[in-house]
Motif scaffolding. Structure first.
Motif, PDB file in Angstrom:
ATOM      1  N   GLN A 337       0.806  -1.227   0.000  1.00 37.17           N
ATOM      2  CA  GLN A 337       0.000   0.000   0.000  1.00 37.17           C
ATOM      3  C   GLN A 337       0.839   1.279   0.000  1.00 37.17           C
ATOM      4  O   GLN A 337       0.292   2.375  -0.045  1.00 37.17           O
ATOM      5  CB  GLN A 337      -0.924   0.017   1.244  1.00 37.17           C
ATOM      6  N   LEU A 338       2.169   1.140   0.079  1.00 33.36           N
ATOM      7  CA  LEU A 338       3.026   2.310   0.254  1.00 33.36           C
ATOM      8  C   LEU A 338       2.930   3.254  -0.944  1.00 33.36           C
ATOM      9  O   LEU A 338       3.098   2.846  -2.100  1.00 33.36           O
ATOM     10  CB  LEU A 338       4.483   1.865   0.454  1.00 33.36           C
ATOM     11  N   GLN A 339       2.670   4.545  -0.627  1.00 32.85           N
ATOM     12  CA  GLN A 339       2.536   5.567  -1.662  1.00 32.85           C
ATOM     13  C   GLN A 339       3.617   6.639  -1.554  1.00 32.85           C
ATOM     14  O   GLN A 339       4.114   7.130  -2.568  1.00 32.85           O
ATOM     15  CB  GLN A 339       1.161   6.242  -1.558  1.00 32.85           C
ATOM     16  N   THR A 340       3.943   7.039  -0.328  1.00 37.79           N
ATOM     17  CA  THR A 340       4.909   8.123  -0.129  1.00 37.79           C
ATOM     18  C   THR A 340       5.911   7.729   0.940  1.00 37.79           C
ATOM     19  O   THR A 340       5.543   7.268   2.021  1.00 37.79           O
ATOM     20  CB  THR A 340       4.198   9.422   0.295  1.00 37.79           C
ATOM     21  N   LEU A 341       7.202   7.942   0.624  1.00 38.29           N
ATOM     22  CA  LEU A 341       8.279   7.693   1.573  1.00 38.29           C
ATOM     23  C   LEU A 341       9.125   8.960   1.627  1.00 38.29           C
ATOM     24  O   LEU A 341       9.817   9.307   0.675  1.00 38.29           O
ATOM     25  CB  LEU A 341       9.138   6.500   1.112  1.00 38.29           C
ATOM     26  N   ASN A 342       9.025   9.682   2.746  1.00 33.60           N
ATOM     27  CA  ASN A 342       9.754  10.944   2.902  1.00 33.60           C
ATOM     28  C   ASN A 342      10.746  10.792   4.052  1.00 33.60           C
ATOM     29  O   ASN A 342      10.363  10.801   5.223  1.00 33.60           O
ATOM     30  CB  ASN A 342       8.798  12.103   3.193  1.00 33.60           C
ATOM     31  N   LEU A 343      12.043  10.624   3.689  1.00 38.34           N
ATOM     32  CA  LEU A 343      13.097  10.436   4.690  1.00 38.34           C
ATOM     33  C   LEU A 343      14.227  11.433   4.455  1.00 38.34           C
ATOM     34  O   LEU A 343      15.403  11.131   4.745  1.00 38.34           O
ATOM     35  CB  LEU A 343      13.625   8.999   4.613  1.00 38.34           C
ATOM     36  N   LYS A 344      13.905  12.591   3.968  1.00 35.19           N
ATOM     37  CA  LYS A 344      14.964  13.549   3.647  1.00 35.19           C
ATOM     38  C   LYS A 344      15.571  14.153   4.916  1.00 35.19           C
ATOM     39  O   LYS A 344      14.986  14.094   6.000  1.00 35.19           O
ATOM     40  CB  LYS A 344      14.440  14.631   2.713  1.00 35.19           C
ATOM     41  N   THR A 345      16.800  14.709   4.716  1.00 33.45           N
ATOM     42  CA  THR A 345      17.555  15.371   5.790  1.00 33.45           C
ATOM     43  C   THR A 345      17.781  14.413   6.961  1.00 33.45           C
ATOM     44  O   THR A 345      17.398  14.671   8.104  1.00 33.45           O
ATOM     45  CB  THR A 345      16.852  16.669   6.266  1.00 33.45           C
ATOM     46  N   ASN A 346      18.364  13.260   6.643  1.00 30.44           N
ATOM     47  CA  ASN A 346      18.764  12.307   7.661  1.00 30.44           C
ATOM     48  C   ASN A 346      20.222  11.918   7.428  1.00 30.44           C
ATOM     49  O   ASN A 346      20.987  12.691   6.821  1.00 30.44           O
ATOM     50  CB  ASN A 346      17.847  11.082   7.639  1.00 30.44           C
ATOM     51  N   LEU A 347      20.633  10.721   7.856  1.00 31.54           N
ATOM     52  CA  LEU A 347      22.028  10.295   7.770  1.00 31.54           C
ATOM     53  C   LEU A 347      22.181   8.996   6.983  1.00 31.54           C
ATOM     54  O   LEU A 347      23.129   8.224   7.217  1.00 31.54           O
ATOM     55  CB  LEU A 347      22.604  10.114   9.185  1.00 31.54           C
ATOM     56  N   PHE A 348      21.277   8.707   6.069  1.00 29.89           N
ATOM     57  CA  PHE A 348      21.365   7.484   5.267  1.00 29.89           C
ATOM     58  C   PHE A 348      22.592   7.565   4.360  1.00 29.89           C
ATOM     59  O   PHE A 348      22.930   8.637   3.828  1.00 29.89           O
ATOM     60  CB  PHE A 348      20.097   7.295   4.444  1.00 29.89           C
ATOM     61  N   ASN A 349      23.205   6.381   4.155  1.00 29.58           N
ATOM     62  CA  ASN A 349      24.435   6.341   3.355  1.00 29.58           C
ATOM     63  C   ASN A 349      24.433   5.126   2.462  1.00 29.58           C
ATOM     64  O   ASN A 349      23.444   4.403   2.369  1.00 29.58           O
ATOM     65  CB  ASN A 349      25.677   6.388   4.255  1.00 29.58           C
ATOM     66  N   GLY A 350      25.576   4.869   1.810  1.00 30.05           N
ATOM     67  CA  GLY A 350      25.692   3.731   0.925  1.00 30.05           C
ATOM     68  C   GLY A 350      24.904   3.928  -0.345  1.00 30.05           C
ATOM     69  O   GLY A 350      24.510   5.045  -0.718  1.00 30.05           O
ATOM     70  N   SER A 351      24.599   2.811  -1.014  1.00 32.64           N
ATOM     71  CA  SER A 351      23.858   2.851  -2.266  1.00 32.64           C
ATOM     72  C   SER A 351      22.394   2.496  -2.020  1.00 32.64           C
ATOM     73  O   SER A 351      22.082   1.574  -1.260  1.00 32.64           O
ATOM     74  CB  SER A 351      24.460   1.874  -3.275  1.00 32.64           C
ATOM     75  N   LEU A 352      21.512   3.223  -2.678  1.00 28.26           N
ATOM     76  CA  LEU A 352      20.072   2.990  -2.553  1.00 28.26           C
ATOM     77  C   LEU A 352      19.669   1.875  -3.507  1.00 28.26           C
ATOM     78  O   LEU A 352      19.967   1.931  -4.711  1.00 28.26           O
ATOM     79  CB  LEU A 352      19.298   4.276  -2.878  1.00 28.26           C
ATOM     80  N   ASP A 353      18.966   0.875  -2.951  1.00 29.95           N
ATOM     81  CA  ASP A 353      18.462  -0.237  -3.755  1.00 29.95           C
ATOM     82  C   ASP A 353      16.958  -0.354  -3.555  1.00 29.95           C
ATOM     83  O   ASP A 353      16.499  -0.831  -2.508  1.00 29.95           O
ATOM     84  CB  ASP A 353      19.164  -1.534  -3.341  1.00 29.95           C
ATOM     85  N   ILE A 354      16.186   0.102  -4.524  1.00 29.07           N
ATOM     86  CA  ILE A 354      14.721   0.023  -4.443  1.00 29.07           C
ATOM     87  C   ILE A 354      14.246  -1.380  -4.820  1.00 29.07           C
ATOM     88  O   ILE A 354      13.168  -1.804  -4.423  1.00 29.07           O
ATOM     89  CB  ILE A 354      14.075   1.103  -5.345  1.00 29.07           C
TER      90      ILE A 354
END
Length: 978
Positions: A337-354
């Protein structure tokens, strides 16, 4: 005698005609006519004086009583009169979407003991919410949102044990959230309430831990956009029924309580924009969570919680600026059901894998301003991905995810139903069925929708279908419903424009509009669950059609109405011709009687026989005014200065019939007018004026002048002077600004009397009567003591008034006077009534009834129920407050300590003993009230302190729009206390 017999026959026939035709209780008719004079833009069919039978728009009656007022979206302007509190059978009051309704909400609203719905959404009311709202034991819906109310939330709301819906949002309320303490109620007592909607106010202080408990049934706790401080109370986790929690946009601090994880029914959780700290919250137990927003808090640095990937119902996850770090698991993007994922201005690193199995619902992934170094494209995610502000977009990166997408698609709007939209004239709109008409429109606000994809048409189609079905079920003639322009506002509310089109005509009737407004303001319409709690703000409707709901019956009865009107007019003309001739004879007889009459009393104040004439008796004592002086003082008796002449409606006509049967028709025809006046000296006065040329009340006139000229006491209304010339009879009194005690007890005057003030009023009135009985020379029996004849000055001091029926006691050895029985039923001494023998103890009996009225605020004699008998039967001296809680006026506060109440009841019951010998004297009554006041910690000076904040007035003057009426006993309530 034959002429009078014919006249009597005609009166009886008219009485029968009026009884058949009159469908509205006279007092309630008077209240509605008072509202009519105070409001602008009222429905055009508000004509006549019988709202129930004449079908006033928005007024619903059962038998003769008004049970509902529904005037939503009528464009009403003005202030709500305190007279509204007299509609004792009213169950529903909906004035929503009338922004022109301004000013304070009158405290008399607390008199509507049968009210279940009080709905004032989207009006312009201001000032504090009156604490008297807490005196409505049956209230289920309380919707005061979207006004300009200020001040604190009244703690008395906590006494509303039947309350289901409490909406105070979008006002200017301040102060803390009230909870109970000792005898003071609070919102924690609302265990049956489902909805706490307090968002968009200025509330401060902490959220009290006491506010929540395991036995509450809350499903919505909406406190967003306030100034609340402190930590989130752990007791919130005890309310297992919760579905929506909004505490965002406050100043909350501390850790998020761990037991919130036990709220397994929560679908919306908003804690954003606070100062929350500690570990990132564990929400793993909230398995039905749709939307969560924890953004802009100062949680400890922590890895992204893996439990989010297990929340299968999640549609929206917002955790911007929350110190999350690490890698995002690919499983997160597969949530169905996921429509929106807002995780901006944090400390995530590495490569993004959707990944390649991402949800086909996913529209936005926003990871701006993190430390992501790469993007692994496996399945070609086609929707919006934002990675700006990450190393992966450094340098000269031109990837799509490094640029903000430009949305060119138009916002949603309901499409036409397989037809071509019409070009509509005169400001009309084309419906989805391509029909031109004037729609009912406004904006729907959804406070916590569970979806974030605003372009998904399936949501609006579902909402449109449910709206259409609801209108159809409630028999509103709706052709179609159109929705458009969905958007999110600064408070994260979803706004949707609504248009509702009429079926088979170009515009809605007023009754259609009121019904739709009520459906949307009273939450009769239930939106699909994904939209969550909502409110509606209507646009003003300016194209009302004529109501067609009763057109047939109106046509069918037209002949009857015309015939009855003509017949009634002829009958009235005959009656008034007959009464005119009768009154002329009475005038002539009274004049002849005055020419040969002797002065009735001797003493310091008497008619001076050396200067008396038929036209102008001279009196030693009060000032003699000329009619010209009094005309100048009142601006020629202008309507603006009329403070009590009342109306000539059915209530007054019934009074005339009653008096005619008693042989006193002139007492109606020569009705007194009361005018505010300003003398040349600047003194403000009240001038009671008889109709010019009449002989009405000559005995009462001379009695009142002579008696008031001889008595002077601070608790008696003072006589300034009189006028007796040019066939004018006028009495000039000191002006008493705060109206009658009756008006305060019923809420009409807007003055609130707490327990201490009632004791002071009782003492003041008792001192005035004691003076008449013991110190006047000769002693005087008032003979008409009642709450309408006790006035309250600017400091709420009691003043006894209206001496027209008073009798000097003379030198009779036994103190008994044999006289014709006069007075008001309900207050009348039964011993006097049976024997025709009057003495001072008759006043004591009447005063005892006044004391019971001070306790109960009930009409002494109503529908066969007599307050003396009711109290006598209900009393149980073994119980607290003698077991009288159900009879006591709820305005006293059933949880407040009323020191001396039992002794007050004992005194009242001694005063209303069957025989005069068993009753106390008025001097004894004074001493007992002083003793009771001392028990209550009060001084016994009968002067009241100046008005404080709890004393409010709902109109410029308490006598405004005061009209003649009957109470249920048949006793006539005069249009003005003078």
């Amino acid at each position: 005698m034959m002429g009078r017999g014919i006249l009597l026959f005609l009166l009886v026939r008219l009485f029968q005609f009026l009884v058949v035709e009159a469908a509205t209780d006279p007092q309630e008719s008077a209240v509605l006519r008072s509202l009519k004079t105070q409001l602008q833009n009222i429905p055009p069919n508000w004509v006549g004086s019988d709202p129930c039978s004449e079908g006033w728009e928005g007024i619903v009656c059962t038998d003769t009583r008004v049970i509902s007022i529904q005037l939503s979206t009528m464009g009403l302007k003005g202030q709500l009169s305190g007279d509204i509190g007299s509609l004792s059978e009213l169950q529903s009051l909906d004035l929503s979407y009338n922004p022109g309704l301004t000013g304070p909400l009158p405290p008399s609203i607390g008199n509507l003991k049968k009210l279940t719905n009080l709905i004032l959404v989207g009006c312009g009311f201001s000032g504090p919410i009156p604490s008297e709202i807490g005196y409505l034991p049956r209230l289920v819906f309380l919707s005061l949102n979207s006004n300009r109310f200020n001040g604190n939330i009244p703690p008395t709301i906590g006494s509303l044990s039947s309350l289901y819906w409490l909406d105070l949002a979008d006002n200017q309320l301040s102060g803390s959230i009230p909870v109970s303490s000792g005898n003071i109620p609070g919102l924690d007592m609302l265990t049956h309430t489902k909805h706490f909607h307090f968002g968009k106010n200025q509330l401060t202080g902490t959220i009290p831990a006491q506010l929540f408990s395991a036995n509450m049934n809350l499903i919505h706790v909406l406190f967003e956009d306030n100034q609340l401080t402190g930590s989130i109370p752990a007791t919130l986790g005890l309310v297992k029924t919760l579905e929506v929690v909004r505490l965002d946009r406050n100043l909350l601090s501390g850790n998020v309580p761990t037991n919130l994880n036990k709220l397994i029914s929560v679908i919306e959780l908003h804690l954003s924009n606070n100062d929350l700290v500690g570990p990132f919250p564990d929400l793993s137990g909230m398995l039905v969570l749709n939307s969560v927003d924890l953004s802009n808090n100062s949680f400890s640095v922590s890895d992204f919680p893996p439990y989010f990937s297990t929340l299968m119902s999640l549609t929206t996850l917002e955790a911007e600026n929350t110190n999350l770090k690490g890698l995002l698991p690919p499983a997160l993007f597969t949530l169905p059901q996921l429509q929106t994922l807002n995780l901006k201005t944090n400390l995530f690193n590495g490569s993004l894998d959707i990944g390649s199995d991402f949800s086909d619902q996913l529209e936005l992934v926003d990871l701006q301003n993190n430390s992501i170094t790469g993007y692994i494209e496996r399945g070609g995610y086609p929707n919006e991905l934002r990675l700006m502000g990450n190393p992966v977009c450094g340098g000269s990166a031109t990837a799509k995810f490094c640029q903000l997408a430009v949305h060119s698609s138009p916002p949603y709007s309901t499409p036409p139903n397989t037809c071509v939209p019409s070009l509509c004239p005169n400001g009309q709109n084309s419906s989805p069925n391509c029909q031109c008409s004037f729609p009912y429109s406004g904006t729907l606000f959804f406070r916590a929708p569970s979806f974030s994809d605003l372009g998904n048409a399936s949501y609006y189609t579902s909402l449109q279908s449910s709206l259409q079905a609801s209108f159809t079920t409630n028999k509103v003639p709706v052709d179609s419903v159109s929705l458009s322009n969905p958007s999110k506002d600064a408070d994260d509310y979803l706004e949707v424009s609504l248009q509702v089109f009429p079926a088979g005509k170009q515009s809605f009737s007023r009754s259609d509009i009121a019904k739709m407004g009520f459906m949307l303001s009273n939450q009769t319409f239930k939106p699909p669950k994904s939209f969550g709690p909502f409110f509606f703000i209507a646009s003003q409707y300016a194209h009302f059609s004529e109501s067609d709901s009763t057109g047939g019956s109106k046509k069918m009865s037209l002949g009857i109405i015309v015939g009855a009107s003509v017949g009634g007019f002829i009958l009235l003309m005959l009656i008034f011709v007959g009464v005119y001739l009768f009154c002329r004879k009475r005038v002539k007889t009274a004049t002849e009687r005055r020419n040969v009459s002797e002065p009735r009393h001797s003493g310091a104040t008497s008619w001076d026989p050396t200067k008396s004439s038929d036209s102008f008796p001279q009196l030693k004592g009060p000032k003699v005014f000329s009619s010209n002086e009094l005309r100048k003082a009142t601006n020629n008796f202008s309507e603006a200065n009329d403070i009590g002449s009342g109306g000539y409606g059915k209530a007054s006509l019934f009074h005339f019939l009653k008096n005619f049967m008693l042989g006193e028709p002139s007492q109606f025809l020569c009705l007194l007018g009361v005018y505010r006046g300003t003398l040349a000296s600047g003194q403000l006065v009240a001038i009671k004026r008889s109709q010019p040329g009449s002989s009405q009340g000559h005995n009462e006139f001379t009695t009142e002048v002579e008696l008031l000229s001889r008595v002077h006491h601070k608790n008696l209304v003072g006589l300034v002077g009189f006028c007796f010339e040019d066939k004018e009879q006028m009495l000039v009194y000191e002006f008493v600004p705060n109206g009658t005690l009756k008006g305060s007890l019923t809420g009409k005057s807007g003055i609130r009397l707490d327990w201490n003030r009632r004791l002071r009023v009782a003492l003041g009135a008792a001192k005035g009567l004691s003076y008449l009985h013991d110190l006047a020379n000769p002693p005087i029996i008032h003979r008409d003591i009642k709450t309408n004849n006790i006035l309250l000055d600017e400091r709420l001091n009691a003043k006894v008034a209206d001496f027209g029926l008073s009798k000097p006691m003379g030198d009779s050895e036994d103190g008994q006077i044999v006289t014709q029985v006069k007075g008001t039923m309900g207050y009348l001494d039964p011993e006097y009534y049976m024997s025709n023998q009057l003495n001072a103890k008759s006043d004591v009996y009447s005063f005892g009834v006044v004391l019971l009225e001070l306790l109960t605020a009930r009409v002494p004699l109503e529908k066969g129920r007599y307050i003396v008998r009711e109290v006598r039967v209900a009393m149980d001296r073994q119980k607290d407050r003698y077991g009288l809680n159900e009879l006591l006026d709820s305005a006293l506060g059933l949880t407040n300590p009323l020191k001396g109440l039992e002794q007050f009841v004992d005194l009242a019951m001694r005063c209303v003993e069957e025989t005069g010998d068993e009753r106390p004297t008025m001097s004894e009554v004074v001493k007992e009230i002083e003793r009771i006041m001392q028990m209550a910690g009060m001084n016994t000076n009968s002067d009241s302190a100046s008005l404080d904040a709890t004393s409010t007035r709902s109109s410029p003057h308490p006598y405004n729009n005061n009209v003649a009426s009957f109470d249920y006993s048949g006793a006539y309530t005069p249009p003005h206390p003078y």
